[in-house]
Design an enzyme around this catalytic site. Structure first.
Site, PDB file in Angstrom:
ATOM      1  CG  ASP A  23     -51.066  19.798 -71.774  1.00 42.48           C
ATOM      2  OD1 ASP A  23     -51.777  19.839 -72.808  1.00 42.48           O
ATOM      3  OD2 ASP A  23     -51.405  18.652 -71.026  1.00 42.48           O
ATOM      4  CE  LYS A  26     -47.309  20.634 -78.702  1.00 40.36           C
ATOM      5  NZ  LYS A  26     -47.719  20.329 -77.356  1.00 40.36           N
ATOM      6  N   GLY A  50     -55.096  20.310 -77.572  1.00 41.29           N
ATOM      7  CA  GLY A  50     -55.837  21.553 -77.442  1.00 41.29           C
ATOM      8  C   GLY A  50     -54.810  22.782 -77.114  1.00 41.29           C
ATOM      9  CG  HIS A  51     -52.243  23.411 -80.090  1.00 40.16           C
ATOM     10  ND1 HIS A  51     -51.509  22.942 -81.331  1.00 40.16           N
ATOM     11  CD2 HIS A  51     -51.723  22.508 -79.213  1.00 40.16           C
ATOM     12  CE1 HIS A  51     -50.833  22.023 -81.113  1.00 40.16           C
ATOM     13  NE2 HIS A  51     -50.891  21.567 -79.680  1.00 40.16           N
ATOM     14  CD  GLN A 234     -51.690  14.877 -79.008  1.00 43.88           C
ATOM     15  OE1 GLN A 234     -51.012  14.270 -80.058  1.00 43.88           O
ATOM     16  NE2 GLN A 234     -52.575  15.287 -78.780  1.00 43.88           N
TER      17      GLN A 234
HETATM   18  P1  IMP Z   1     -55.128   9.807 -76.279  1.00 44.52           P
HETATM   19  O1  IMP Z   1     -54.247  10.847 -76.868  1.00 44.52           O
HETATM   20  O2  IMP Z   1     -56.716  10.410 -76.058  1.00 44.52           O
HETATM   21  O3  IMP Z   1     -55.204   8.341 -76.624  1.00 44.52           O
HETATM   22  O4  IMP Z   1     -54.420   9.551 -74.607  1.00 44.52           O
HETATM   23  C1  IMP Z   1     -53.149   9.142 -74.358  1.00 44.52           C
HETATM   24  C2  IMP Z   1     -52.421   9.977 -73.323  1.00 44.52           C
HETATM   25  O5  IMP Z   1     -51.993  11.136 -73.916  1.00 44.52           O
HETATM   26  C3  IMP Z   1     -53.295  10.320 -72.105  1.00 44.52           C
HETATM   27  O6  IMP Z   1     -52.321  10.352 -71.142  1.00 44.52           O
HETATM   28  C4  IMP Z   1     -53.603  11.767 -72.370  1.00 44.52           C
HETATM   29  O7  IMP Z   1     -53.760  12.497 -71.331  1.00 44.52           O
HETATM   30  C5  IMP Z   1     -52.623  12.189 -73.303  1.00 44.52           C
HETATM   31  N1  IMP Z   1     -52.548  13.286 -74.009  1.00 44.52           N
HETATM   32  C6  IMP Z   1     -53.457  13.207 -75.338  1.00 44.52           C
HETATM   33  N2  IMP Z   1     -53.205  14.439 -75.925  1.00 44.52           N
HETATM   34  C7  IMP Z   1     -52.913  15.190 -75.002  1.00 44.52           C
HETATM   35  C8  IMP Z   1     -52.474  16.749 -75.089  1.00 44.52           C
HETATM   36  O8  IMP Z   1     -52.816  17.299 -76.031  1.00 44.52           O
HETATM   37  N3  IMP Z   1     -51.773  17.347 -74.015  1.00 44.52           N
HETATM   38  C9  IMP Z   1     -51.317  16.387 -72.930  1.00 44.52           C
HETATM   39  N4  IMP Z   1     -51.744  15.150 -72.808  1.00 44.52           N
HETATM   40  C10 IMP Z   1     -52.268  14.732 -73.740  1.00 44.52           C
END
Ligand code: IMP
Length: 451
Positions: A23, A26, A50-51, A234
């Protein structure tokens, strides 16, 4: 596509990575830089990302398709390291087409990327809520279980969708196994293999025109001197190896992952750009040493609209953590740092920055290795003067208030890396390119694509 002989930056291969917990903004950065590049590739993650891109006042949230698809002339690649949910992908394809963004001949999906199936979501939802399990606070998109199947060598790849016998057998076996696991461990309604097979056959036909040998395409492009932007999802501290394990995502979010997730060799990378907010946020559980839980947190959350773009969850917020940022600079080999949301700090009397930690009362000179250690450290802050004038929408470095410049200089000096770009608002034009930074020399000139 022919090589452009006038392009003096031929062969640029630049990774854009999150330097915090995701977040960082990017989406805006990639959207802004995309016009310089001929190819934009995602290399890991899935529709957990989520971009958010705001273009001409229109807000688009892209989860799976590289946001570079919005740059006319650029080609977008979903690399082998991405996990693809065909339902999410086809939904996003329709959304883009409805918005007038052409996809034919511009969107390429690696045939080696792994496929998310409904049982991945079912297992994840059940496991996250199971007694005794560490609750990660995932996005519930089935990302982790899909990567588990990949590493367990029982995954389904995009190419396998087109071998119908294999697809049917795979789904039947997997559904039998996952239903049994879900029933035994978590309870819950079983999934229907027959219906799933039919649905995935339909999806496979919708995406068929876009399936490609993405690795070969990107390497041929690089051989021809074409420019490639590798779009991370991420952030570094969510990396499966280098992040705050186990509170991480299941992929390699760092610059190294860009090579694994595309098939471009490490020697192809010409730069890594690290994106950080001017403060810090985190979604989901896990360590966050400089987290705030007071009125300042609420102020930053509201002012920065810190609510997840995928899940809508309120983000945890805190001050900038320089030891963690230095770690991210090192892991990714960051050539130039991009600072976003500087304007959110406007109006504060003082801006604390974390410059170290104390562990059990003693100075701690390393990034903690365990969650238990993370829980025991206390951040050490240096407090810098704030600024009262607005930086929102500024486009020239010289127009920044001196305290804001001082803040940025402090960060860059402490990290030993330049700040090449500053974002002062969500729109493309609310951006400062820092004069005389290396960043402009790392970018190709806006792409001249000749077909
Ligand atoms: P997962 O990727 O759904 O397995 O989630 C694992 C961890 O990564 C959790 O804490 C999510 O909130 C975090 N996470 C996954 N994708 C994002 C992102 O795009 N932005 C921020 N946090 C993310």
């Amino acid at each position: 596509m022919k090589k452009d002989p006038t392009n003096s930056h031929d062969g640029a291969c630049v990774a854009v990575v999150g330097a915090q917990w995701g977040d960082e903004g990017k989406g805006k950065v990639v959207d802004l830089l995309a016009s310089h590049f001929q190819w934009i590739a995602r290399y890991q993650g899935g529709h957990n990302a989520g971009h958010t891109v705001i273009a001409e006042g229109r807000k688009l949230i892209l989860q799976l398709i590289p946001c570079g698809i919005l740059a006319p002339g650029a080609r977008a690649v979903i690399g082998n390291g991405v996990v693809v949910d065909p339902e999410a992908l086809t939904r996003e394809m329709s959304l883009l087409e409805a918005a007038g963004v052409p996809l034919a001949g511009r969107l390429f999906i690696s045939q080696r990327a792994h496929v998310i199936l409904p049982y991945h979501r079912m297992i994840e939802l059940a496991a996250e809520n199971a007694p005794g399990r560490v609750k990660i606070g995932t996005t519930s998109r089935g990302i982790g279980p899909c990567y588990e199947d990949k590493m367990g060598r029982r995954g389904l790849r995009i190419v396998d969708l087109y071998d119908r016998d294999l697809l049917r057998a795979h789904i039947e076996n997997a559904v039998r196994e996952k239903n049994a696991i879900a029933a035994a461990l978590y309870g819950g309604a079983p999934l229907d293999a027959g219906r799933m097979f039919e649905t995935y056959v339909e999806y496979s036909e919708l995406i068929r025109p876009h399936i490609a040998d993405a690795c070969a395409l990107l390497n041929q492009a690089a051989d021809a001197g074409e420019s490639i932007l590798l779009e991370g999802a991420q952030g570094t501290l969510l990396d499966i190896d280098h992040g705050t394990y186990p509170f991480v995502t299941s992929s390699s979010t760092t610059a190294g992952g860009a090579c694994i997730g595309t098939g471009l060799a490490p020697t192809r990378l010409t730069a890594a750009l690290g994106v950080t907010k001017a403060y810090a946020t985190r979604v989901g559980g896990g360590p966050f040493p400089s987290e705030l839980n007071d009125a300042a947190a609420e102020h930053l959350r509201q002012r920065g609209r810190e609510f997840g773009s995928v899940t809508g969850r309120p983000r945890r917020v805190g001050w900038l953590d320089l030891p963690l940022l230095r770690y991210a600079v090192e892991i990714n080999g960051v050539s130039s740092l991009i600072v976003t949301k500087l304007d959110i700090l406007d109006g504060l009397d003082r801006v604390p920055v974390c410059v170290g930690y104390r562990l059990d009362g003693k100075p701690c000179d390393h990034i903690p290795y365990t969650v238990a250690e993370f829980e025991r450290i206390e951040p050490v802050y240096e407090t810098l003067p704030g600024w009262q004038t607005s930086t929102e929408g500024l486009t020239r470095y010289a127009d920044l208030p001196s305290a804001a410049r001082n803040y940025l200089d402090f960060v860059a000096g402490w990290l030993g890396v330049e700040i090449g770009m500053i974002s002062t608002g969500p729109e493309r034009n609310q951006t400062i390119m820092v004069p005389e930074s290396r960043l402009s020399s790392l970018l190709p000139r806006p792409a001249a694509v000749t077909v």
